[in-house]
Enzyme design. Structure first.
Site, PDB file in Angstrom:
ATOM      1  N   GLY A 115       0.770  -1.241   0.000  1.00 58.05           N
ATOM      2  CA  GLY A 115       0.000   0.000   0.000  1.00 58.05           C
ATOM      3  C   GLY A 115       0.799   1.287   0.000  1.00 58.05           C
ATOM      4  CD  GLU A 165       1.229   0.764   7.061  1.00 59.12           C
ATOM      5  OE1 GLU A 165       1.051   0.886   5.831  1.00 59.12           O
ATOM      6  OE2 GLU A 165       0.790  -0.180   7.697  1.00 59.12           O
ATOM      7  CG  ASP A 166      -1.375   1.811   3.222  1.00 58.05           C
ATOM      8  OD1 ASP A 166      -1.179   1.574   4.433  1.00 58.05           O
ATOM      9  OD2 ASP A 166      -1.895   0.979   2.450  1.00 58.05           O
ATOM     10  CG  ASP A 210      -8.489   0.453   9.775  1.00 55.40           C
ATOM     11  OD1 ASP A 210      -9.288   1.371   9.994  1.00 55.40           O
ATOM     12  OD2 ASP A 210      -8.847  -0.704   9.514  1.00 55.40           O
ATOM     13  CG  LEU A 263       2.459   1.921  13.034  1.00 50.79           C
ATOM     14  CD1 LEU A 263       3.524   1.826  11.954  1.00 50.79           C
ATOM     15  CD2 LEU A 263       1.768   3.271  12.971  1.00 50.79           C
ATOM     16  CG  PHE A 307     -12.561   0.378   2.457  1.00 50.70           C
ATOM     17  CD1 PHE A 307     -11.905  -0.371   3.435  1.00 50.70           C
ATOM     18  CD2 PHE A 307     -12.189   0.213   1.128  1.00 50.70           C
ATOM     19  CE1 PHE A 307     -10.905  -1.270   3.085  1.00 50.70           C
ATOM     20  CE2 PHE A 307     -11.192  -0.688   0.775  1.00 50.70           C
ATOM     21  CZ  PHE A 307     -10.554  -1.434   1.756  1.00 50.70           C
ATOM     22  NE  ARG A 354      -2.106  -3.191  -4.144  1.00 51.80           N
ATOM     23  CZ  ARG A 354      -2.219  -3.286  -2.816  1.00 51.80           C
ATOM     24  NH1 ARG A 354      -2.112  -2.217  -2.072  1.00 51.80           N
ATOM     25  NH2 ARG A 354      -2.431  -4.446  -2.237  1.00 51.80           N
TER      26      ARG A 354
HETATM   27  P1  IMP Z   1      -4.384  -1.789  10.634  1.00 49.06           P
HETATM   28  O1  IMP Z   1      -3.439  -2.866  11.059  1.00 49.06           O
HETATM   29  O2  IMP Z   1      -5.814  -2.125  10.969  1.00 49.06           O
HETATM   30  O3  IMP Z   1      -4.005  -0.413  11.106  1.00 49.06           O
HETATM   31  O4  IMP Z   1      -4.432  -1.822   9.073  1.00 49.06           O
HETATM   32  C1  IMP Z   1      -3.495  -1.286   8.289  1.00 49.06           C
HETATM   33  C2  IMP Z   1      -3.639  -1.803   6.887  1.00 49.06           C
HETATM   34  O5  IMP Z   1      -4.994  -2.118   6.531  1.00 49.06           O
HETATM   35  C3  IMP Z   1      -3.217  -0.722   5.931  1.00 49.06           C
HETATM   36  O6  IMP Z   1      -1.837  -0.749   5.711  1.00 49.06           O
HETATM   37  C4  IMP Z   1      -4.036  -1.053   4.696  1.00 49.06           C
HETATM   38  O7  IMP Z   1      -3.336  -1.979   3.896  1.00 49.06           O
HETATM   39  C5  IMP Z   1      -5.300  -1.690   5.224  1.00 49.06           C
HETATM   40  N1  IMP Z   1      -6.415  -0.706   5.277  1.00 49.06           N
HETATM   41  C6  IMP Z   1      -6.967  -0.154   6.364  1.00 49.06           C
HETATM   42  N2  IMP Z   1      -7.951   0.715   6.033  1.00 49.06           N
HETATM   43  C7  IMP Z   1      -8.000   0.715   4.694  1.00 49.06           C
HETATM   44  C8  IMP Z   1      -8.799   1.439   3.731  1.00 49.06           C
HETATM   45  O8  IMP Z   1      -9.672   2.278   4.043  1.00 49.06           O
HETATM   46  N3  IMP Z   1      -8.545   1.170   2.427  1.00 49.06           N
HETATM   47  C9  IMP Z   1      -7.600   0.274   2.024  1.00 49.06           C
HETATM   48  N4  IMP Z   1      -6.827  -0.402   2.875  1.00 49.06           N
HETATM   49  C10 IMP Z   1      -7.026  -0.198   4.205  1.00 49.06           C
END
Ligand code: IMP
Length: 173
Positions: free
Chosen positions: A42, A96-97, A100, A105, A149, A162
């Site tokens: 991402g 990081e992209d 969430d 992280l 999302f 992407r």
């Molecule tokens: P976390 O571990 O829940 O913080 O998720 C992080 C990863 O989930 C990100 O690096 C994304 O790859 C994916 N992700 C979370 N939210 C979104 C979204 O709104 N769109 C696309 N990918 C997401």
């Protein structure tokens, strides 16, 4: 295929990434090499733009962790591809992209800190604070967004979108 609606356009992203790059250099000092670690897949577009927005010495590496398919998170994080080079003594910035739940992280910060870098900071383009399951420090945040999302600029929905140059939202989300 349906085109996602524009949530953040290219100009807004470009301007913010430029600010982030300048801030990272200011905080790091003029001559300190900054070692960017991009989280695949991402962050690949954000990395390309952020790396070019940081003046002075920059190096980079890639790491890959399991990401979930579709819209729901399993809460499990697995290392899929490790770094090529040691980070010992380096000023590391995780790129990081989106943050969430924070689980990805938190995992990355933990495994990287254990490798004796000089410092570990994080730059993420997007943050959804209302979704956090774990508190995790993020020094550089591009945009704080609501629980929607988003796709594009590296972010996918089942590996699609992407390549979009903007951050978009799907209809009804
Ligand atoms: P976390 O571990 O829940 O913080 O998720 C992080 C990863 O989930 C990100 O690096 C994304 O790859 C994916 N992700 C979370 N939210 C979104 C979204 O709104 N769109 C696309 N990918 C997401």
């Amino acid at each position: 295929m349906k085109q996602p609606g524009v949530f953040l356009n290219e100009a807004k992203i470009r301007a913010r990434v430029a600010e982030m790059g300048a801030q990272i250099r200011k905080d790091s000092g003029p001559d300190t090499p900054v070692h960017l670690i991009a989280v695949l897949k991402g962050a690949f577009i954000f990395l390309a733009d952020l790396a070019r927005a940081i003046p002075g010495p920059v190096s980079l590496d890639f790491i890959s962790v399991s990401s979930y398919a579709g819209k729901s998170s399993s809460g499990e994080v697995r290392l899929l591809k490790d770094l090529d080079r040691s980070i010992e003594g380096r000023a590391v910035i995780i790129v990081e992209d989106i943050v969430d739940t924070g689980l990805t992280l938190a995992y990355l910060q933990e495994i990287l800190r254990a490798r004796d870098p000089k410092s570990v900071k994080t730059a993420c383009l997007l943050s959804k604070p209302s979704r956090r399951k774990i508190e995790v420090p993020v020094e550089y945040i591009g945009f704080t967004i609501d629980d929607r999302f988003v796709v594009g600029y590296g972010l996918d929905y089942d590996e699609q979108y992407r390549q979009l140059p903007y951050i978009g939202v799907m209809d009804g989300d």
